[in-house]
Design a protein around this motif. Structure first.
Motif, PDB file in Angstrom:
ATOM      1  N   PRO A  38       0.398  -1.455  -0.228  1.00  0.00           N
ATOM      2  CA  PRO A  38       0.148   0.167  -0.117  1.00  0.00           C
ATOM      3  C   PRO A  38       0.729   0.797   0.012  1.00  0.00           C
ATOM      4  CG  PRO A  38      -0.040  -1.071   2.007  1.00  0.00           C
ATOM      5  CD  PRO A  38       0.803  -2.313   1.187  1.00  0.00           C
ATOM      6  N   VAL A  39       0.019   1.985  -0.346  1.00  0.00           N
ATOM      7  CA  VAL A  39       0.575   3.912  -0.372  1.00  0.00           C
ATOM      8  C   VAL A  39       1.931   3.859   0.965  1.00  0.00           C
ATOM      9  CG1 VAL A  39      -0.674   4.652  -1.847  1.00  0.00           C
ATOM     10  CG2 VAL A  39      -1.032   4.879   0.508  1.00  0.00           C
ATOM     11  N   GLU A  40       1.377   3.314   1.896  1.00  0.00           N
ATOM     12  CA  GLU A  40       2.056   4.067   3.245  1.00  0.00           C
ATOM     13  C   GLU A  40       3.373   3.086   3.514  1.00  0.00           C
ATOM     14  OE1 GLU A  40      -2.531   3.238   4.720  1.00  0.00           O
ATOM     15  OE2 GLU A  40      -0.738   2.219   2.826  1.00  0.00           O
ATOM     16  N   VAL A  41       3.689   2.012   2.480  1.00  0.00           N
ATOM     17  CA  VAL A  41       5.227   1.465   2.745  1.00  0.00           C
ATOM     18  C   VAL A  41       5.804   2.637   1.567  1.00  0.00           C
ATOM     19  CG1 VAL A  41       6.062  -0.568   2.171  1.00  0.00           C
ATOM     20  CG2 VAL A  41       3.661  -0.156   3.636  1.00  0.00           C
ATOM     21  N   GLU A  42       7.682   2.812   2.343  1.00  0.00           N
ATOM     22  CA  GLU A  42       7.814   3.466   1.055  1.00  0.00           C
ATOM     23  C   GLU A  42       9.194   2.903   0.645  1.00  0.00           C
ATOM     24  OE1 GLU A  42      11.749   5.928   2.138  1.00  0.00           O
ATOM     25  OE2 GLU A  42      10.470   5.746   3.723  1.00  0.00           O
ATOM     26  N   VAL A  43       8.152   2.967  -0.865  1.00  0.00           N
ATOM     27  CA  VAL A  43       9.551   1.930  -1.789  1.00  0.00           C
ATOM     28  C   VAL A  43      10.931   2.670  -1.930  1.00  0.00           C
ATOM     29  CG1 VAL A  43       9.133   0.766  -3.869  1.00  0.00           C
ATOM     30  CG2 VAL A  43       7.671   0.572  -2.740  1.00  0.00           C
ATOM     31  N   VAL A  44      11.666   1.596  -1.917  1.00  0.00           N
ATOM     32  CA  VAL A  44      13.271   3.064  -1.490  1.00  0.00           C
ATOM     33  C   VAL A  44      14.091   1.646  -2.630  1.00  0.00           C
ATOM     34  CG1 VAL A  44      13.115   3.854   0.009  1.00  0.00           C
ATOM     35  CG2 VAL A  44      14.179   1.244  -0.118  1.00  0.00           C
ATOM     36  N   PRO A  45      15.004   1.472  -2.945  1.00  0.00           N
ATOM     37  CA  PRO A  45      16.431   1.125  -3.762  1.00  0.00           C
ATOM     38  C   PRO A  45      16.844   0.026  -2.635  1.00  0.00           C
ATOM     39  CG  PRO A  45      17.072   3.350  -4.653  1.00  0.00           C
ATOM     40  CD  PRO A  45      15.686   3.274  -3.494  1.00  0.00           C
ATOM     41  N   ASP A  46      17.429  -0.813  -3.434  1.00  0.00           N
ATOM     42  CA  ASP A  46      17.960  -2.374  -2.677  1.00  0.00           C
ATOM     43  C   ASP A  46      18.249  -1.786  -1.602  1.00  0.00           C
ATOM     44  OD1 ASP A  46      15.796  -4.216  -3.575  1.00  0.00           O
ATOM     45  OD2 ASP A  46      17.132  -5.332  -4.558  1.00  0.00           O
ATOM     46  N   ALA A  47      19.940  -0.916  -2.100  1.00  0.00           N
ATOM     47  CA  ALA A  47      21.104  -1.041  -1.318  1.00  0.00           C
ATOM     48  C   ALA A  47      20.460  -0.136  -0.204  1.00  0.00           C
ATOM     49  CB  ALA A  47      21.498   0.017  -2.075  1.00  0.00           C
ATOM     50  N   GLN A  48      19.744   0.952  -0.401  1.00  0.00           N
ATOM     51  CA  GLN A  48      19.624   2.106   0.530  1.00  0.00           C
ATOM     52  C   GLN A  48      18.145   1.352   1.534  1.00  0.00           C
ATOM     53  OE1 GLN A  48      16.883   5.337  -1.532  1.00  0.00           O
ATOM     54  NE2 GLN A  48      15.819   5.801   1.008  1.00  0.00           N
ATOM     55  N   PHE A  49      17.984  -0.389   1.448  1.00  0.00           N
ATOM     56  CA  PHE A  49      16.588  -0.884   1.793  1.00  0.00           C
ATOM     57  C   PHE A  49      17.737  -1.698   2.521  1.00  0.00           C
ATOM     58  CE2 PHE A  49      14.856  -5.555   2.522  1.00  0.00           C
ATOM     59  CZ  PHE A  49      13.327  -4.297   3.092  1.00  0.00           C
ATOM     60  N   VAL A  50      18.514  -2.419   2.280  1.00  0.00           N
ATOM     61  CA  VAL A  50      19.788  -3.034   3.071  1.00  0.00           C
ATOM     62  C   VAL A  50      19.937  -2.478   4.436  1.00  0.00           C
ATOM     63  CG1 VAL A  50      21.664  -4.487   3.519  1.00  0.00           C
ATOM     64  CG2 VAL A  50      19.489  -4.847   1.987  1.00  0.00           C
ATOM     65  N   ALA A  51      21.205  -0.827   3.661  1.00  0.00           N
ATOM     66  CA  ALA A  51      21.198   0.399   4.285  1.00  0.00           C
ATOM     67  C   ALA A  51      20.462   1.013   6.037  1.00  0.00           C
ATOM     68  CB  ALA A  51      21.806   0.959   3.795  1.00  0.00           C
ATOM     69  N   GLU A  52      19.147   0.626   5.694  1.00  0.00           N
ATOM     70  CA  GLU A  52      18.807   1.620   6.462  1.00  0.00           C
ATOM     71  C   GLU A  52      17.871   0.711   6.975  1.00  0.00           C
ATOM     72  OE1 GLU A  52      16.093   4.681   4.802  1.00  0.00           O
ATOM     73  OE2 GLU A  52      17.889   5.398   3.424  1.00  0.00           O
ATOM     74  N   VAL A  53      17.336  -0.201   6.966  1.00  0.00           N
ATOM     75  CA  VAL A  53      16.814  -1.116   7.961  1.00  0.00           C
ATOM     76  C   VAL A  53      17.107  -1.464   9.033  1.00  0.00           C
ATOM     77  CG1 VAL A  53      15.211  -2.081   6.040  1.00  0.00           C
ATOM     78  CG2 VAL A  53      17.411  -3.379   6.558  1.00  0.00           C
ATOM     79  N   ASP A  54      16.059  -1.024  10.242  1.00  0.00           N
ATOM     80  CA  ASP A  54      16.532  -2.116  11.583  1.00  0.00           C
ATOM     81  C   ASP A  54      16.000  -3.292  11.827  1.00  0.00           C
ATOM     82  OD1 ASP A  54      18.160   0.967  12.505  1.00  0.00           O
ATOM     83  OD2 ASP A  54      15.733   1.269  12.597  1.00  0.00           O
ATOM     84  N   GLY A  55      14.910  -4.110  11.105  1.00  0.00           N
ATOM     85  CA  GLY A  55      14.635  -5.465  11.698  1.00  0.00           C
ATOM     86  C   GLY A  55      13.692  -5.246  10.120  1.00  0.00           C
ATOM     87  N   LEU A  56      13.320  -6.612  10.030  1.00  0.00           N
ATOM     88  CA  LEU A  56      12.569  -7.151   9.002  1.00  0.00           C
ATOM     89  C   LEU A  56      11.475  -8.120   9.327  1.00  0.00           C
ATOM     90  CD1 LEU A  56      15.570  -8.236   6.405  1.00  0.00           C
ATOM     91  CD2 LEU A  56      14.656  -6.331   6.386  1.00  0.00           C
ATOM     92  N   VAL A  57      10.383  -7.871   8.429  1.00  0.00           N
ATOM     93  CA  VAL A  57       9.362  -9.037   8.629  1.00  0.00           C
ATOM     94  C   VAL A  57       9.616  -9.460   7.252  1.00  0.00           C
ATOM     95  CG1 VAL A  57       6.862  -9.623   8.942  1.00  0.00           C
ATOM     96  CG2 VAL A  57       8.509  -7.486  10.139  1.00  0.00           C
ATOM     97  N   ALA A  58      10.226 -11.210   7.040  1.00  0.00           N
ATOM     98  CA  ALA A  58       9.722 -11.739   5.908  1.00  0.00           C
ATOM     99  C   ALA A  58       7.911 -12.598   6.203  1.00  0.00           C
ATOM    100  CB  ALA A  58      11.022 -13.259   6.232  1.00  0.00           C
ATOM    101  N   LEU A  59       7.042 -12.588   5.328  1.00  0.00           N
ATOM    102  CA  LEU A  59       6.502 -12.733   4.549  1.00  0.00           C
ATOM    103  C   LEU A  59       6.188 -14.317   3.494  1.00  0.00           C
ATOM    104  CD1 LEU A  59       4.459  -9.370   5.093  1.00  0.00           C
ATOM    105  CD2 LEU A  59       4.329 -11.447   6.992  1.00  0.00           C
ATOM    106  N   GLY A  60       6.389 -14.864   3.998  1.00  0.00           N
ATOM    107  CA  GLY A  60       6.454 -16.758   2.902  1.00  0.00           C
ATOM    108  C   GLY A  60       6.764 -17.466   4.035  1.00  0.00           C
ATOM    109  N   GLY A  61       7.402 -18.090   3.639  1.00  0.00           N
ATOM    110  CA  GLY A  61       8.008 -19.694   3.680  1.00  0.00           C
ATOM    111  C   GLY A  61       9.344 -19.574   4.308  1.00  0.00           C
ATOM    112  N   ASP A  62      10.055 -20.808   5.103  1.00  0.00           N
ATOM    113  CA  ASP A  62      11.206 -20.515   4.988  1.00  0.00           C
ATOM    114  C   ASP A  62      12.339 -20.304   4.128  1.00  0.00           C
ATOM    115  OD1 ASP A  62      10.611 -21.839   7.807  1.00  0.00           O
ATOM    116  OD2 ASP A  62      11.148 -23.634   6.919  1.00  0.00           O
ATOM    117  N   GLY A  63      11.770 -20.794   2.668  1.00  0.00           N
ATOM    118  CA  GLY A  63      13.074 -19.878   2.029  1.00  0.00           C
ATOM    119  C   GLY A  63      12.681 -18.480   1.398  1.00  0.00           C
ATOM    120  N   THR A  64      11.834 -18.364   1.663  1.00  0.00           N
ATOM    121  CA  THR A  64      11.464 -16.583   2.070  1.00  0.00           C
ATOM    122  C   THR A  64      12.544 -15.972   3.111  1.00  0.00           C
ATOM    123  OG1 THR A  64       9.474 -16.414   0.726  1.00  0.00           O
ATOM    124  CG2 THR A  64       9.997 -14.464   1.980  1.00  0.00           C
TER     125      THR A  64
END
Length: 322
Positions: free
Chosen positions: A49-75
């Motif tokens: 949704p629009v509330e989520v900020e979409v960023v380039p992969d490098a910025q994503f990795v550099a800025e996240v303080d935590g991740l939520v993985a939505l899927g199975g073990d592969g995700t």
């Protein structure tokens, strides 16, 4: 909720095909009114949704303080690999099938997010295998489950020399060789007859698959041991798979090395005790000589309709990938 002087940045890693919209909406709703940024990668722009900020992969990795993985073990494994160079806490929400790494069911997500807010959780450190290969540009270099050397074609056998700490240890000849971490010991290693390693053990295990000659049993080594695997001249072409994903090919004259990188990932555990109990039950079910539909006979009639729905879901094609 702040992280130092700035808002917390929570990154979303989505299964590539499974519908995870309800969980995304739950996460977005839980952060309203808090100093929290929700980030997603470009690949998922059309799915958030629009509330989520979409960023380039490098910025994503550099800025996240935590991740939520939505899927199975592969995700989950894919999320852990994303931040292997700067490990941050990763929470797994199970939109897959069996799921040994992921802990939280979608229905449990609201309460899990509340526990995260209050700090009522623990962090489980995970090591990974850092893989290198002489003369080979690997597509994936970090494996939290395993590294598998197998036949890239349908015929022949892989023939591989094992060297440990610069000493020739022996050779394998068979269908494949699995190098596994404690986390991955319940995956291909277990299916091939290898031992289950405790998550707290400082060890790795090398297990041959359908051995014809050479080393025919699993070998357990320490995390400080230096491992080298090299194809023999008579080996069939060898494919390198890292966490179930093709990473490259290994040819005669080349050499694959694997070493353990400690504390390469931080997995969030909402209830470590309950997660361990469920994992033991899942392993027990894998050992039962019954198909899922035959398990229905063990379930009371009044509960069978729920079980039938679960079995139907489990028969869906497995497409979970990093």
């Amino acid at each position: 909720m702040t992280y130092g002087a700035r808002a917390v940045a929570v990154g979303l890693v989505l299964h590539p095909t499974k519908p995870v919209d309800p969980s995304v909406d739950t996460i977005v709703a839980s952060t309203r009114g808090h100093a929290v940024r929700i980030l997603a990668r470009e690949i998922d722009r059309q799915r958030v949704p629009v509330e989520v900020e979409v960023v380039p992969d490098a910025q994503f990795v550099a800025e996240v303080d935590g991740l939520v993985a939505l899927g199975g073990d592969g995700t989950m494994l894919g999320a852990m690999r994303l931040v292997v160079d700067r490990p941050v806490p990763v929470l797994g929400v199970n939109h897959g099938n069996l799921g040994f790494l992921v802990e939280v069911a979608p229905a449990q997500l609201p309460s899990a997010l509340e526990q995260l807010t209050t700090g009522d959780f623990s962090i489980e450190q995970h090591e990974c295998l850092e893989v290198g290969a002489d003369g080979v540009e690997l597509m994936t270099r970090f494996g939290f489950n395993d590294v598998v050397l197998s036949r890239s074609g349908r015929t022949g056998a892989v023939s591989i020399d094992l060297t440990v700490n610069d000493v020739h240890f022996g050779y394998y000849r068979g269908d494949a060789v699995v190098v596994s971490t404690p986390t991955g010991s319940t995956a291909y290693n277990y299916a091939a007859g290898g031992p289950i390693l405790s998550p707290s053990s400082a060890a790795i295990v090398i297990t041959p698959v359908a051995p014809i000659s050479g080393i025919s049993r699993p070998v357990v080594l320490g995390v400080e041991d230096r491992i080298s695997l090299a194809p023999a001249a008579d080996s069939a072409p060898i494919a390198i798979d890292v966490d179930g994903t093709l990473a490259g090919e290994l040819r005669h004259g080349e050499r694959l090395t694997a070493r353990v990188r400690p504390e390469a990932a931080q997995v969030v555990r909402i209830s470590a005790t309950e997660h361990a109990r469920r994992s033991r039950v899942k392993l027990s079910l894998l050992d039962l000589p019954l198909r899922p539909d035959q398990l229905l006979e063990l379930i009371p009639l009044e509960l069978r309709h729920k079980a039938e729905a679960a079995i139907s879901q489990s028969r869906a094609p497995i497409t979970d990938s990093p």
